[in-house]
Design an enzyme around this catalytic site. Structure first.
Site, short mmCIF file in Angstrom:
data_model
loop_
_atom_site.label_atom_id
_atom_site.label_comp_id
_atom_site.label_asym_id
_atom_site.label_seq_id
_atom_site.Cartn_x
_atom_site.Cartn_y
_atom_site.Cartn_z
N GLY A 206 0.88 -1.07 0.20
CA GLY A 206 -0.03 0.01 -0.05
C GLY A 206 0.99 1.16 0.06
N ASN A 207 0.16 2.43 0.17
CA ASN A 207 1.11 3.66 0.37
C ASN A 207 0.38 4.56 1.27
OD1 ASN A 207 -1.06 5.37 -1.11
ND2 ASN A 207 -0.64 3.73 -2.86
N ARG A 208 0.97 5.80 1.49
CA ARG A 208 0.63 6.59 2.70
C ARG A 208 -0.70 7.64 2.38
NH1 ARG A 208 4.68 7.01 6.67
NH2 ARG A 208 6.70 6.12 5.87
#
Ligand code: CTP
Length: 412
Positions: A206-208
């Protein structure tokens, strides 16, 4: 300024209390005239307390003051919100059965109707004809906002936000023709949040991205009168009211949803943080750690570039449609080039019409409530800077989009 605020009998009457406050806080003297039906939704005590003026809806109260003539004569502006189908019909046919309709017949100054009703009523030929009649006589009739209505239905028919009605009223008084909401009648699709690319049933890459910027954009576009579709990848904030929400998980799901939604959108904004790569293989079962095997290696494959495909789809099948494709760029800059140089190259590579550039670092932008962006245009105009809260930045982006839609000739 003396304002008459007519309140129609619709559930949206409660929102008009905020509109009244905006008027009084700006120093205006407001007389509220609720219809009989509207007092079932909001009582006259509310209007008296908030306006500081007596409130009546009868021509037989205070007859010695000749209110049915005086209020309309003295008003510098009459605003009717919510303007129901019934009120629009009464105004169009010049009926005078109560104090509000009398006042509308006596009004000397500008008159603004802010409609709210179910979509079918708004689109009914009778209502269309009444709106045309009123506009033909010089009254201003706002396009209703789109989104979730009182029941399970959604579509055009929501009362525009109080701030939008206030802004339209002030523009009307100044004699401006741009009182209409800038994105009224437009459909805007916005992707938001971060995609998640599964490795196995419990793990993902995933990412932030928090989704805050995309949600703020959805609110700004909704407030500007647009029908908003939010393609929501993983978000840490709730989706706003009044927008259509479609949940997506992976880049491939987002791609499918975005290409489909773009087919009938005037604007598509890719603010989602899309994973550039996904695991080549997704295990059906949880990947177990075992002492007897080597450390696992994850092979990644590229995800399609959705933004680029949206531009290609627009150019192939909707050339000349005026559809606007807006990309986001999160750049850090490095020893090879600065943030703007990378962004300029990305704009050309992806071919979108506008690119909103964020300068990111580990502590900047992701999950924060404020940021600063530069808006680059493929048409080559000067880079435009916008900074402040994500709400303020979103409003600036939506203003720029409205300008491009309304003033710049069709793209590609
Ligand atoms: N984007 C997209 N599809 C992808 C990756 C990104 O549509 N597979 C969109 C994003 O939503 C954003 C824009 O492209 O609007 C820029 O994304 P970014 O990740 O900054 O650019 P990249 O193409 O990944 O370029 P780089 O790796 O050089 O940063």
């Amino acid at each position: 300024m003396r304002i008459v605020l007519g309140v129609g009998g619709g559930i949206a009457a409660y929102k008009v209390a905020s509109l009244l406050r905006l008027f009084t806080e700006a120093g205006h003297d407001v007389s509220v005239i609720p219809t009989e039906a509207s007092t079932r939704f909001v009582g006259t005590a509310t209007w008296e307390a908030l306006s500081g003026n007596p409130v009546s809806n009868s021509v037989f109260d205070d007859v010695h003051l000749v209110n049915h003539v005086r209020l309309g004569h003295e008003a510098d502006l009459v605003v009717v919100a919510p303007a129901t189908a019934d009120l629009l019909a009464k105004a169009a046919t010049g009926q005078a059965g109560d104090l509000l309709t009398n006042t509308l017949l006596m009004a000397h100054g500008p008159v603004l109707f802010a409609p709210a009703m179910h979509t079918e009523m708004w689109q009914h030929a009778a209502t269309r004809a009444n709106v045309e009649t009123l506009r033909g006589r010089g009254a201003a009739v706002l396009e209703p906002a789109s989104g979730r209505l009182t029941g399970a239905d959604s579509g055009p028919g929501r009362l525009p936000e109080p701030q939008a009605i206030f802004d339209a009223a002030m523009a009307l008084v100044q004699g401006r023709s741009d009182y209409q909401l800038p994105l009224a009648g437009r459909t805007v699709t916005i992707s938001a949040g971060g995609t998640r690319e599964p490795l196995d049933p419990v793990r993902f890459l995933g990412n932030r991205s928090s989704g805050k910027q995309g949600v703020a954009l959805a609110v700004a576009a909704r407030n500007a009168g647009a029908t908003v579709r939010l393609l929501a990848a993983h978000m840490e904030v709730p989706a706003p009211a009044g927008v259509e929400v479609q949940r997506v998980e992976t880049a491939l799901e987002l791609r499918e949803a975005a290409l489909a939604a773009a087919a009938d959108s005037d604007v598509i904004i890719m603010s989602a943080a899309v994973a550039d790569f996904r695991p080549a293989e997704v295990s059906d079962t949880k990947i177990k750690k075992r002492d007897d095997t080597a450390d696992p290696v994850i092979t990644l494959v590229r995800n399609p570039d959705i933004l680029q495909e949206l531009v290609e789809q627009r150019n192939a099948s909707r050339a000349g449609s005026g559809q606007l494709v807006v990309g986001f760029a999160a750049e850090t800059g490095d020893s090879q080039g600065d943030v703007l140089a990378y962004a300029e190259a990305k704009l050309q590579r992806k071919g979108c019409d506008l690119l909103v550039v964020n300068h990111v670092g580990m502590d900047k932008v992701f999950g924060q409530d404020s940021n600063a962006v530069v808006i680059l245009s493929r048409a080559g105009s000067e880079p435009q800077e916008a900074s402040g809260t994500k709400t303020e930045v979103s409003e600036a982006i939506v203003r720029r989009i409205s300008f491009e839609l309304n003033h710049v000739s069709p793209r590609a």
